[in-house]
Design an enzyme around this catalytic site. Structure first.
Site, PDB file in Angstrom:
ATOM      1  CB  CYS A 111      -0.413  -0.767   3.554  1.00 27.98           C
ATOM      2  SG  CYS A 111       0.129  -0.377   1.897  1.00 27.98           S
ATOM      3  CG  HIS A 242       0.210  -4.403   4.580  1.00 22.71           C
ATOM      4  ND1 HIS A 242      -0.685  -4.676   3.574  1.00 22.71           N
ATOM      5  CD2 HIS A 242       1.237  -3.745   3.994  1.00 22.71           C
ATOM      6  CE1 HIS A 242      -0.222  -4.215   2.427  1.00 22.71           C
ATOM      7  NE2 HIS A 242       0.945  -3.642   2.664  1.00 22.71           N
ATOM      8  CG  ASN A 272       1.119  -4.689  -0.931  1.00 17.67           C
ATOM      9  OD1 ASN A 272       0.010  -4.312  -0.519  1.00 17.67           O
ATOM     10  ND2 ASN A 272       2.252  -4.123  -0.571  1.00 17.67           N
TER      11      ASN A 272
END
Ligand SMILES: O=C(O)C1CCN(c2ccc(-c3cc(CO)ccc3Cl)cn2)CC1
Length: 317
Positions: A111, A242, A272
């Protein structure tokens, strides 16, 4: 010469999956997911792989910028869900758009991947390259255990990216990239078993994405907040973190004592998307007018996740 972001674009699969739809597939609820994560829906591929999503982003970047594929010096793709071990997603993209002059490779930093890749791209421009593409793209849906409600509801598929070009104005003002491999097992995905007749070792993990949510939560609250604190300057306009969890972002904004409205979010409709989350947020914010390229708006981009990796870049548009 300096590097400047001159174009942004994004692509998500059209199959949107709501929390309610997931609640008919596993023991979860819209109330639990949206209250604990801020996620209301996510897009899940039905017949595309990561390279297909990234090709759409690359084609849109060329179309929007008017650049020819042959003008590209490099293509970097940040992904933790590549089509293959080799060829890289970046090479698959290079081939599909016929960017014959570009070298191409993937960056594996989960990420934090887009922030790591953007930092590397900036160095390539600063040392003489003229034009490059930086794309974050994921099909996390293929990495998930769809019987594990603790992870299956959190992640989505998507891709987004930027064109980076040489400029005589300075836009990249500061950065801090970090890692901690001693906490590597807190988030794992895609373990590849050795099935050779000579191998006697036992597989050390399933191939599915697994994370110790608590450890990652605490890491995000502590290490990531400290990293951002080192990079943020008084007059930052927006922070693009993120998009892992809405509560985490709220807690980080409190710890930093930076107003919550400076933290842009879009996990509501993307989930996500790991390396794609920051460029998705960047392109959506340019499209809806919150951000304007060339406006000198001062941003902090911060990735954090598997590796463990984390990192921030302070830049102006
Ligand atoms: O019970 C609850 O509230 C649950 C607790 C567990 N949750 C978590 C835990 C960790 C993450 C996460 C993941 C990454 C990797 O991209 C990076 C950063 C974070 Cl903070 C996201 N959600 C969901 C809500």
């Amino acid at each position: 010469q300096y590097a400047k972001i001159t174009c942004t674009s994004r692509y998500v699969p059209e199959n949107a999956v709501s929390n309610h739809q997931l609640s008919t597939m596993m023991d979860t609820s819209d109330e639990w997911i949206s209250s604990r994560t801020g996620i209301q829906s996510r897009n899940i591929v039905t017949n595309e792989n990561t390279s297909d999503l990234c090709v759409r982003v690359a084609e849109k970047l060329l179309e929007k910028s008017g650049k020819n594929a042959e003008d590209l010096d490099f293509i970097l793709v940040a992904t933790m869900t590549p089509d293959y071990g080799t060829p890289s997603v970046a090479c698959l993209v290079q081939g599909r758009i016929a960017a014959t002059q570009a070298f191409a490779f993937d960056i594996s930093a989960a990420c934090s991947g887009f922030v790591y890749a953007l930092s590397m791209g900036e160095k390539l421009i600063r040392t003489g390259k003229k034009v490059g593409m930086i794309i974050g793209g994921e099909t996390l849906s293929k990495a998930l255990d769809w019987n594990d409600r603790s992870t299956a509801v959190l992640f989505g598929d998507g891709a987004a990216g930027v064109l980076l070009e040489a400029s005589d104005e300075e836009h990249f003002l500061n950065e801090k990239l970090q890692a901690d491999g001693q906490r590597a097992k807190s988030l794992t995905s895609g373990y590849i078993e050795n099935k050779s007749p000579f191998y006697t070792g036992a597989p050390e993990s399933s191939g599915y994405l697994q994370m110790t949510g608590r450890d990652i939560y605490d890491f995000s609250l502590n290490d990531v907040t400290n990293n951002i604190r080192e990079i943020v300057e008084e007059d930052v306009d927006y922070l693009l973190l993120h998009q892992a969890n809405k509560r985490i972002i709220e807690k980080i904004s409190k710890k930093l004592n930076v107003p919550r409205e400076k933290f842009l979010t879009n996990m509501e409709h993307n989930g996500n998307t790991s390396a794609a989350s920051i460029p998705l947020l960047l392109d959506e914010s340019v499209e809806n007018g919150v951000l304007q390229l060339g406006s000198k708006q001062k941003l902090v981009l911060t990735g954090y996740g598997g590796g463990l990796t984390w990192g921030s870049i302070l830049l102006t548009l």
